[in-house]
Design an enzyme around this catalytic site. Structure first.
Site, PDB file in Angstrom:
ATOM      1  N   ASP A  23       0.843  -1.196   0.000  1.00 56.99           N
ATOM      2  CA  ASP A  23       0.000   0.000   0.000  1.00 56.99           C
ATOM      3  C   ASP A  23       0.880   1.248   0.000  1.00 56.99           C
ATOM      4  O   ASP A  23       1.606   1.496   0.951  1.00 56.99           O
ATOM      5  CB  ASP A  23      -0.894  -0.053   1.258  1.00 56.99           C
ATOM      6  N   ASN A  25      -0.195   4.539  -0.322  1.00 55.63           N
ATOM      7  CA  ASN A  25      -0.758   5.802   0.194  1.00 55.63           C
ATOM      8  C   ASN A  25      -1.472   5.608   1.537  1.00 55.63           C
ATOM      9  O   ASN A  25      -2.223   6.462   1.975  1.00 55.63           O
ATOM     10  CB  ASN A  25      -1.690   6.447  -0.835  1.00 55.63           C
ATOM     11  N   ASP A  27      -3.934   3.908   2.709  1.00 60.63           N
ATOM     12  CA  ASP A  27      -5.385   3.826   2.919  1.00 60.63           C
ATOM     13  C   ASP A  27      -5.799   2.395   3.280  1.00 60.63           C
ATOM     14  O   ASP A  27      -6.984   2.079   3.351  1.00 60.63           O
ATOM     15  CB  ASP A  27      -6.159   4.325   1.686  1.00 60.63           C
ATOM     16  N   ASP A  31      -1.899  -1.161  -3.895  1.00 59.02           N
ATOM     17  CA  ASP A  31      -2.141  -0.400  -5.120  1.00 59.02           C
ATOM     18  C   ASP A  31      -0.979  -0.567  -6.103  1.00 59.02           C
ATOM     19  O   ASP A  31       0.031  -1.193  -5.787  1.00 59.02           O
ATOM     20  CB  ASP A  31      -2.391   1.073  -4.784  1.00 59.02           C
ATOM     21  N   ASP A 100      -5.585  -9.598 -15.594  1.00 56.97           N
ATOM     22  CA  ASP A 100      -6.676 -10.545 -15.392  1.00 56.97           C
ATOM     23  C   ASP A 100      -7.889  -9.978 -16.139  1.00 56.97           C
ATOM     24  O   ASP A 100      -8.315  -8.860 -15.849  1.00 56.97           O
ATOM     25  CB  ASP A 100      -6.961 -10.608 -13.882  1.00 56.97           C
ATOM     26  N   ASP A 202     -10.445 -15.053 -16.852  1.00 54.79           N
ATOM     27  CA  ASP A 202     -11.309 -15.552 -15.789  1.00 54.79           C
ATOM     28  C   ASP A 202     -12.418 -16.443 -16.371  1.00 54.79           C
ATOM     29  O   ASP A 202     -13.092 -16.052 -17.332  1.00 54.79           O
ATOM     30  CB  ASP A 202     -11.921 -14.317 -15.106  1.00 54.79           C
ATOM     31  N   GLU A 262      -8.432 -19.492 -17.071  1.00 56.70           N
ATOM     32  CA  GLU A 262      -8.842 -20.163 -15.832  1.00 56.70           C
ATOM     33  C   GLU A 262      -9.912 -21.171 -16.222  1.00 56.70           C
ATOM     34  O   GLU A 262     -11.074 -20.815 -16.424  1.00 56.70           O
ATOM     35  CB  GLU A 262      -9.417 -19.177 -14.812  1.00 56.70           C
ATOM     36  N   HIS A 322      -5.806 -17.275  -5.279  1.00 53.07           N
ATOM     37  CA  HIS A 322      -6.638 -16.399  -4.440  1.00 53.07           C
ATOM     38  C   HIS A 322      -8.021 -16.988  -4.150  1.00 53.07           C
ATOM     39  O   HIS A 322      -8.846 -16.331  -3.535  1.00 53.07           O
ATOM     40  CB  HIS A 322      -6.797 -15.048  -5.136  1.00 53.07           C
ATOM     41  N   ASP A 323      -8.290 -18.193  -4.637  1.00 50.92           N
ATOM     42  CA  ASP A 323      -9.610 -18.789  -4.436  1.00 50.92           C
ATOM     43  C   ASP A 323      -9.600 -19.972  -3.478  1.00 50.92           C
ATOM     44  O   ASP A 323     -10.651 -20.556  -3.226  1.00 50.92           O
ATOM     45  CB  ASP A 323     -10.176 -19.275  -5.786  1.00 50.92           C
TER      46      ASP A 323
HETATM   47  C1  GLC Z   1     -12.898 -16.736 -10.921  1.00 49.93           C
HETATM   48  C2  GLC Z   1     -12.001 -15.970  -9.996  1.00 49.93           C
HETATM   49  C3  GLC Z   1     -12.744 -15.699  -8.718  1.00 49.93           C
HETATM   50  C4  GLC Z   1     -13.984 -14.888  -9.047  1.00 49.93           C
HETATM   51  C5  GLC Z   1     -14.823 -15.565 -10.113  1.00 49.93           C
HETATM   52  C6  GLC Z   1     -15.852 -14.622 -10.670  1.00 49.93           C
HETATM   53  O1  GLC Z   1     -13.178 -18.001 -10.426  1.00 49.93           O
HETATM   54  O2  GLC Z   1     -10.785 -16.650  -9.796  1.00 49.93           O
HETATM   55  O3  GLC Z   1     -11.949 -15.050  -7.774  1.00 49.93           O
HETATM   56  O4  GLC Z   1     -14.742 -14.709  -7.879  1.00 49.93           O
HETATM   57  O5  GLC Z   1     -14.056 -16.013 -11.189  1.00 49.93           O
HETATM   58  O6  GLC Z   1     -15.281 -13.668 -11.513  1.00 49.93           O
HETATM   59 CA    CA Z   2      -3.500   2.254  -1.238  1.00 50.79          CA
END
Ligand code: GLC
Ligand code: CA
Length: 536
Positions: A23, A25, A27, A31, A100, A202, A262, A322-323
Site C-alpha cells: 500500500d 498511500n 489507505d 495499489d 486478469d 477468468d 482459468e 486467491h480462491d
Molecule cells: C474466478 C475468480 C474468482 C472470481 C470468479 C468470478 O473463479 O478466480 O476469484 O470470484 O471467477 O469472476
Molecule cells: Ca492504497
C-alpha cells in the site's frame, strides 16, 4: 533456436492480489505504485512475470472480479499513468505483466448493463442474457449461482430475469451477440497496445451457454445447488473455440504475448483441449490445489497432466491462488515449513510453467476471521460451512512492524499475527528460510535447460513414501528425490551403475553424494536434486 528462453514457458509467473501486496498511500488497500515499489524484491526472487488480479474500476462486490470499466484503473489502485509506470519499471527488470480479464460477466454498474436493464428494446438489451419468467412465474431454468442461490435475478422494471452465474452484481454477458465479441476484442487491443504482455482469462469456458438454456441434470449431492448439477448447458459450449481463435490471432500480431485461461471446473483434458497454437497458450489444470499430502496422489496428478498435455500442450502447475486455502494451512502445518519446502522443490522442477501466489515464498498461512469480518460474498452466504476466500488474501508480510510493512494505515483484511517472525526481512537473513529455498530453486531452474525443457521421466522404485523423477534433456539430466514422509527413508534406484551424480540442491545439509545412486537415504521431508555428470 529451439532452446531460446521463452518467458511464459521457461520462466516463473507470480500472482499478485493487488489489494494485499503493498500500500503506497496508507489507505489500507494495496495499489499499483505499491507494486512498482516492490519490483526489486520480485526481481531478486527471480520471477519472470507478474499476474495482477483485476485492478479495473469496480464496485468491488467481488473485489475487482466485477468490472465496471474494462479500459481504466480503479482509483483505489491508482491510474493509467501508474499502470504505464509499472509496465515500464517491470520491463526494465525483464518482468512481464499479465492482466486478469473478467469477461464472462461485468459489474451491474457497467454502463452496458445500466443501459441493458433500462428497457426491453434498449440497444444494449441483448448484451446480457434476459429471459421471461417460466409459465408458472419462476426462474427461466434450474441453474444455480456458484456464489449461492439461483442464477437468475428478477428485474421488476422490465419484468424479466437476467442470468448471473456468480454474484447478482455480476450479470453474464451474452457472448452470442457479435457486438459483445467486437467490444471485448477492442479491450484486449487496448491493453496490448499499452505493452501488457498477457492475459489471465477468468472462467473463460463459461462465456457461452447453450442457446436454449435447458435445465442442467441434477445428479449429485453438494452443499451448494451449483455442485449438485452436471454443467452440460452452462459452460464448455463449442462456440468457445472460434472466439479463442480470434483472441489468438490478435495476440499473435504482437511479440511474445501470452494467454492463460482459468479453466472452470478444470480437468487435464479440458485444459489441454483449450490450449494450443490456434487457441490459448495455456489453460489451468488445478489438480494440485486439491491433492492430498501423499506422494502417490501428487504422482498421479503429474503423470496424468504430463500424458494428456503430450508434446503439443505446455503444462502448468499451481499450488496456491486467491480462491483456495493456502497449502500450508490446508496441510495443518502450523509454523513448520518442511513440507512447504518439499512442495516448492516439486513445483519448480516439473515440466510446465510454475505459478506462485504472493506470500507462498515466505510460507504465509491463512488468517482466521470472525463471522463479522468476512468480506467474501460466498463466505457470508455459507458461513460456517464455508468461510469464503478471505483467509488466503491477507496482507503480504514484509517486515515485523505493526502492519507487516504492508501499510501504516488500517489494512482492509487483518495481517497474520505470525508476521512478527514470518516476514521477508527476517527470512532474507536466514539462509535456511523457505524464502531462500525458493530463491535457490528459482535460480537453479533459470540456469538449467533440463529443468525448463527436459522430459519428465519417472524412476521406478518401490518406496511409496517417496517420489523420484528425472528431467532429461539432450544436454543435461537432473534427478529429483522427494521424501513425503516424516521419517527417514531408503530408496533403491535402478540407475546405470557407471553414472556419476552430484547433489546440487537439498533442503537438508548437503551430503557428499554417493557416486552411483543405487541407494539413496532421504531424511524426513527431504527434497534433493542431483545432476548427472557427463564425461567431458
Ligand atoms: C474466478 C475468480 C474468482 C472470481 C470468479 C468470478 O473463479 O478466480 O476469484 O470470484 O471467477 O469472476
Ligand atoms: Ca492504497
Amino acid at each position: 533456436m529451439e532452446d531460446k528462453f521463452l518467458w511464459w514457458k521457461d520462466g516463473i509467473i507470480y500472482q499478485i492480489y493487488p489489494r494485499s501486496f503493498s500500500d503506497s498511500n496508507q489507505d489500507g488497500i494495496g495499489d499499483l505504485p505499491g507494486i512498482t515499489a516492490r519490483l526489486d524484491y520480485l526481481h531478486d526472487l527471480g520471477v519472470d512475470a507478474i499476474w495482477l488480479s483485476p485492478v479495473y474500476p469496480s464496485p468491488q462486490a467481488d473485489f475487482g472480479y466485477d468490472v465496471s470499466n474494462y479500459v481504466d484503473i480503479d482509483p483505489v489502485f491508482g491510474s493509467l499513468k501508474d499502470y504505464d509506470n509499472l509496465i515500464r519499471a517491470a520491463h526494465k527488470r525483464k518482468i512481464r505483466v499479465i492482466m486478469d480479464l473478467v469477461l464472462n460477466h461485468t459489474s451491474d454498474e457497467h454502463p452496458w448493463f445500466i443501459e441493458s436493464r433500462k428497457s426491453r428494446d434498449n440497444p444494449y438489451r441483448d448484451w446480457y442474457i434476459w429471459r421471461d419468467p417460466s409459465p408458472r412465474g419462476h426462474e427461466p431454468n434450474n441453474w444455480y449461482s456458484i456464489f449461492g442461490g439461483k442464477a437468475w435475478k428478477f428485474d421488476p422494471a422490465t419484468g424479466q430475469y437476467y442470468l448471473h452465474l456468480f454474484h447478482e452484481k455480476q450479470p453474464d454477458l451474452n457472448w452470442r451477440n457479435p457486438k459483445v465479441q467486437k467490444a471485448i476484442l477492442a479491450v484486449l487491443k487496448f491493453w496490448l497496445d499499452r505493452g501488457t504482455d498477457g492475459f489471465r482469462l477468468d472462467v473463460f469456458n463459461a462465456y457461452f451457454k447453450h442457446p436454449d438454456l435447458p435445465d442442467n441434470p441434477s445428479t449429485k449431492w453438494g452443499l451448494r445447488g451449483y455442485e449438485r448439477q452436471d454443467h452440460i448447458y452452462d459452460g464448455d459450449q463449442p462456440e468457445m473455440i472460434p472466439v479463442l481463435q480470434q483472441f489468438r490471432k490478435l495476440m499473435d500480431r504482437y511479440a511474445e504475448r501470452y494467454s492463460v485461461g482459468e479453466t472452470f471446473y478444470a480437468t487435464p483434458e479440458k485444459a489441454a483441449f483449450y490450449s494450443g497454437d490456434d487457441r490459448l497458450h495455456a489453460a489451468f489444470n488445478f489438480t494440485m490445489l486439491e491433492s492430498k499430502w501423499d506422494s502417490q496422489s501428487y504422482l498421479k496428478a503429474i503423470k496424468e497432466w504430463d500424458r494428456v498435455a503430450g508434446k503439443m500442450v505446455w503444462p502448468n502447475y499451481v499450488l496456491n491462488n486467491h480462491d483456495n486455502p493456502r497449502t500450508v494451512t490446508r496441510w495443518k502445518d502450523n509454523e513448520d515449513d518442511r513440507r512447504a519446502k518439499l512442495a516448492a522443490t516439486m513445483l519448480l522442477t516439473l515440466r510446465g510453467t510454475p505459478f506462485l501466489y504472493y506470500g507462498e515464498e515466505i510460507g504465509m498461512r491463512d488468517i482466521k476471521l470472525k463471522r463479522s469480518d468476512i468480506m467474501d460474498p460466498p463466505g457470508k452466504k455459507y458461513w460456517p460451512f464455508y468461510k469464503g476466500r478471505d483467509g488466503c488474501r491477507s496482507p503480504m508480510q514484509w517486515d515485523d512492524s505493526s502492519q507487516a510493512g504492508f501499510t501504516t494505515g488500517r489494512p482492509w483484511l487483518p495481517v497474520h499475527h505470525n508476521h512478527k517472525t514470518r516476514n521477508v526481512v527476517a527470512q532474507s537473513k536466514n539462509e535456511h528460510s523457505i524464502l531462500n529455498v525458493y530463491r535457490k530453486l528459482i535460480d537453479l531452474r533459470r540456469r538449467s535447460i533440463a529443468l525448463q525443457r527436459g522430459d519428465f521421466a519417472l524412476i521406478n522404485q518401490s518406496n511409496p513414501n517417496c517420489l523420484v523423477y528425472q528431467r532429461k534433456h539432450t544436454k543435461q539430466c537432473m534427478l529429483v528425490a522427494l521424501n513425503f514422509s516424516q521419517r527417514p527413508q531408503i530408496v533403491k534406484l535402478d540407475l546405470a551403475g557407471s553414472d556419476k551424480w552430484v547433489e546440487i540442491f537439498s533442503t537438508h545439509t548437503l551430503q557428499k553424494a554417493p557416486d552411483s545412486l543405487s541407494t539413496l537415504k532421504l531424511e524426513s521431508s527431504q527434497a534433493a536434486i542431483f545432476e548427472l555428470q557427463t564425461a567431458k
